[in-house]
Structures are given as structure tokens and as C-alpha cells.
Design an enzyme around this catalytic site. Structure first.
Site, PDB file in Angstrom:
ATOM      1  CD  GLU A  89      -0.680  -7.053  10.733  1.00  0.00           C
ATOM      2  OE1 GLU A  89      -1.270  -7.838  10.680  1.00  0.00           O
ATOM      3  OE2 GLU A  89      -1.051  -5.918  10.393  1.00  0.00           O
ATOM      4  N   PRO A 134       0.716  -1.226  -0.020  1.00  0.00           N
ATOM      5  CG  PRO A 134      -0.656  -1.411   1.802  1.00  0.00           C
ATOM      6  CD  PRO A 134       0.327  -2.091   1.249  1.00  0.00           C
ATOM      7  CG  ASP A 175      -6.896  -2.482 -23.339  1.00  0.00           C
ATOM      8  OD1 ASP A 175      -6.036  -2.985 -22.517  1.00  0.00           O
ATOM      9  OD2 ASP A 175      -7.849  -3.085 -23.980  1.00  0.00           O
ATOM     10  NE  ARG A 223      -6.443  -7.377 -21.073  1.00  0.00           N
ATOM     11  CZ  ARG A 223      -6.467  -6.285 -22.076  1.00  0.00           C
ATOM     12  NH1 ARG A 223      -5.815  -5.384 -21.895  1.00  0.00           N
ATOM     13  NH2 ARG A 223      -7.456  -6.025 -22.754  1.00  0.00           N
TER      14      ARG A 223
HETATM   15  C1  LIG Z   1      -0.534  -7.222   4.955  1.00  0.00           C
HETATM   16  N1  LIG Z   1      -0.404  -5.750   4.440  1.00  0.00           N
HETATM   17  C2  LIG Z   1      -1.128  -4.903   4.861  1.00  0.00           C
HETATM   18  C3  LIG Z   1       0.766  -5.536   3.643  1.00  0.00           C
HETATM   19  C4  LIG Z   1       1.708  -4.501   4.258  1.00  0.00           C
HETATM   20  C5  LIG Z   1       2.688  -4.220   3.592  1.00  0.00           C
HETATM   21  C6  LIG Z   1       2.990  -4.733   2.426  1.00  0.00           C
HETATM   22  C7  LIG Z   1       2.215  -5.732   1.828  1.00  0.00           C
HETATM   23  C8  LIG Z   1       1.302  -6.135   2.553  1.00  0.00           C
HETATM   24  C9  LIG Z   1       0.225  -7.063   1.593  1.00  0.00           C
HETATM   25  N2  LIG Z   1      -0.959  -6.561   1.559  1.00  0.00           N
HETATM   26  C10 LIG Z   1      -1.239  -5.628   0.531  1.00  0.00           C
HETATM   27  C11 LIG Z   1      -0.269  -5.616  -0.458  1.00  0.00           C
HETATM   28  C12 LIG Z   1      -0.542  -4.758  -1.685  1.00  0.00           C
HETATM   29  C13 LIG Z   1      -1.513  -3.856  -1.593  1.00  0.00           C
HETATM   30  C14 LIG Z   1      -1.974  -2.891  -2.579  1.00  0.00           C
HETATM   31  N3  LIG Z   1      -2.767  -1.998  -2.564  1.00  0.00           N
HETATM   32  O1  LIG Z   1      -1.429  -2.670  -3.669  1.00  0.00           O
HETATM   33  C15 LIG Z   1      -2.656  -3.915  -0.540  1.00  0.00           C
HETATM   34  N4  LIG Z   1      -2.501  -4.976   0.341  1.00  0.00           N
END
Ligand SMILES: CN(C)c1ccccc1CNc1ccc(C(N)=O)cn1
Length: 245
Positions: free
Chosen positions: A115, A88, A167, A152
């Protein structure tokens, strides 16, 4: 193109790849997918890959040593491939980046769980990418999203050769127009007569106008960035008049 995915749930990756266009690309040898499980690189008795966070806090983190060893193995098997960490905190994935990835010799994708991962793993990571502003339990789905979007783009993958190029995002920077197929009447609703007219110039014009109108209504930010040609501006104004705006 070769994809290497680092994941403690390899079944999630292989399972999804049995079906659909990516599955076909696999059987046709257009792409290769290998998974590496950090557990196989753990030197602990119970193949441990996670541990408690220093400084306290809820949940567990993925330890660095098994991940670093798995990354090294993947780099050896997929030389020149960038290591992409899905998280994220990454840059927002857009179609332009997907096209750039399609030109890479291969991709090594790191799917986090728990986490997250020990920050020191990032020293072995080339780029951090996010598929959107939401949190998932693992990076496997984001890895599959990236793989499919890239696959793709690979020549020869999609049937009608130029469709990836067509696309809506890639080619025009606009949202797609409405589509219709048989039956001609659905729940009393017919099909816009222009699409039945056989007048391909008029059809093309109508489709562009619909794309412009929808983009203006739903994603004005895309139009901001893209700008409009004079003829497109006229089509959009006509669209708005017809919609009584
Ligand atoms: C476990 N988590 C919270 C986590 C925390 C840090 C890294 C990866 C993760 C794995 N989760 C992810 C991975 C990617 C995305 C995205 N938005 O690309 C959403 N969640």
C-alpha cells in the site's frame, strides 16, 4: 547514464529492458541499469520487507530499514544521482521534467509496492513524481516510463539524431500531426494530396496547421499555456473554416 532501481521485482525491470530502444541503449552502453532488491537488505530471517500499518488499515506497508539501506547502497554506486520516489502523491511528470532528468548524472528510482512505504523513507528521497492520476500495484511501470522517456532524450540514442528534439511536445508544445505511409490506399482511404505533392514548404505548413487544429480541439490547455504566433493564428482560423466550425 546510470539508472538504479529499487524494487522487490527486479525481473519486471530487466525483462522490459530486453527489447526496443532502451534495450539497444543498454547493449550499446549508452545507459546502465542496476536493480537493488530491498529483500537483500532486510535483517529479518525471512528477508521481510513489509509489515502492518500502525493505526490499522488494510494491507501492508514497505518497512523503512531495508529501503534506507538499499538507497544508501544505490547512492554509493551512483554518486550525485537524485533519488526519485514514484507515487500517486508526486508532482505530475511532464516532458520538461524529463528533459531536466536527462541532464542528471544518473537517476535512482524507488518503486513502491503493497500500500506504499513508511513515511520516514522520504527523508532519504530527493523528489516524489507521478506519471498520472491513477493507481498501480507498484512503482515499477512508472520507473520504466521515466527511464524510457529520459533515455529517448540522450544524444545518440535515437537513429535520426534530431527526432527527440522534434518530438511534438518538446519542440512545438503542440500535439503531433497525422502521419501516413504505404500502402497509399487503405480500406478505400487515400492520403492527403499535399503529402504527395513534393512541395516541402506546403507540407510543412499543412503539418503545422494540423498540429495547431488538433491541439485546439483536443488540448486547448496546451494552447493557453503556449500562445499563438500571428501566422499560427491565421493557420488555425483557416483550419476551422475548412472544418466548418
Ligand atoms: C501501491 N501504491 C498504490 C503505491 C502507493 C504509494 C507509492 C507507490 C505506490 C505504487 N503504485 C504507484 C506508483 C506510482 C503511480 C503513479 N501514478 O505514478 C501509481 N501507482
Amino acid at each position: 547514464m546510470r539508472f538504479d532501481v529499487l524494487t522487490i521485482f527486479p525481473g519486471l525491470i530487466h525483462g522490459y529492458l530486453q527489447e526496443g530502444i532502451v534495450g539497444r541503449a543498454l547493449t550499446r552502453g549508452l545507459i546502465e541499469v542496476h536493480t537493488w532488491n530491498p529483500r537483500d537488505f532486510s535483517d529479518s530471517a525471512y528477508r521481510r520487507v513489509d509489515d502492518r500499518p500502525f493505526g490499522g488499515g488494510p494491507g501492508m506497508l514497505m518497512m523503512a530499514p531495508p529501503l534506507l539501506a538499499a538507497i544508501a547502497a544505490a547512492r554509493q554506486a551512483n554518486p550525485g544521482a537524485p533519488v526519485i520516489y514514484l507515487s500517486p502523491q508526486g508532482q505530475r511528470l511532464q516532458q520538461r521534467a524529463v528533459q531536466d532528468f536527462a541532464a542528471a548524472p544518473g537517476l535512482i528510482l524507488l518503486a513502491g509496492r503493497y500500500e506504499g512505504i513508511d513515511e520516514r523513507v522520504l527523508a532519504a528521497v530527493d523528489a516524489e513524481w507521478s506519471i498520472g492520476d491513477y493507481v498501480l500495484a507498484g512503482g515499477e511501470l512508472p520507473a520504466l516510463v521515466l527511464m524510457e522517456a529520459v533515455a529517448r532524450q540522450l544524444p545518440g540514442l535515437l537513429g535520426h539524431a534530431d527526432s527527440a528534439a522534434e518530438d511534438s511536445f518538446a519542440a512545438s508544445g503542440l500535439l503531433d500531426c497525422p502521419h501516413y505511409t504505404r500502402p497509399e490506399v487503405v480500406a478505400g482511404e487515400g492520403v492527403p494530396e499535399v503529402l504527395l505533392s513534393g512541395d516541402h514548404g506546403r507540407i510543412r505548413r499543412w503539418r503545422l496547421q494540423q498540429s495547431l487544429g488538433r491541439t485546439a480541439e483536443r488540448r486547448p490547455d496546451l494552447l493557453e499555456r503556449r500562445g499563438l504566433r500571428p501566422d499560427e493564428q491565421i493557420l488555425l482560423e483557416e483550419y476551422r473554416r475548412q472544418r466548418g466550425e
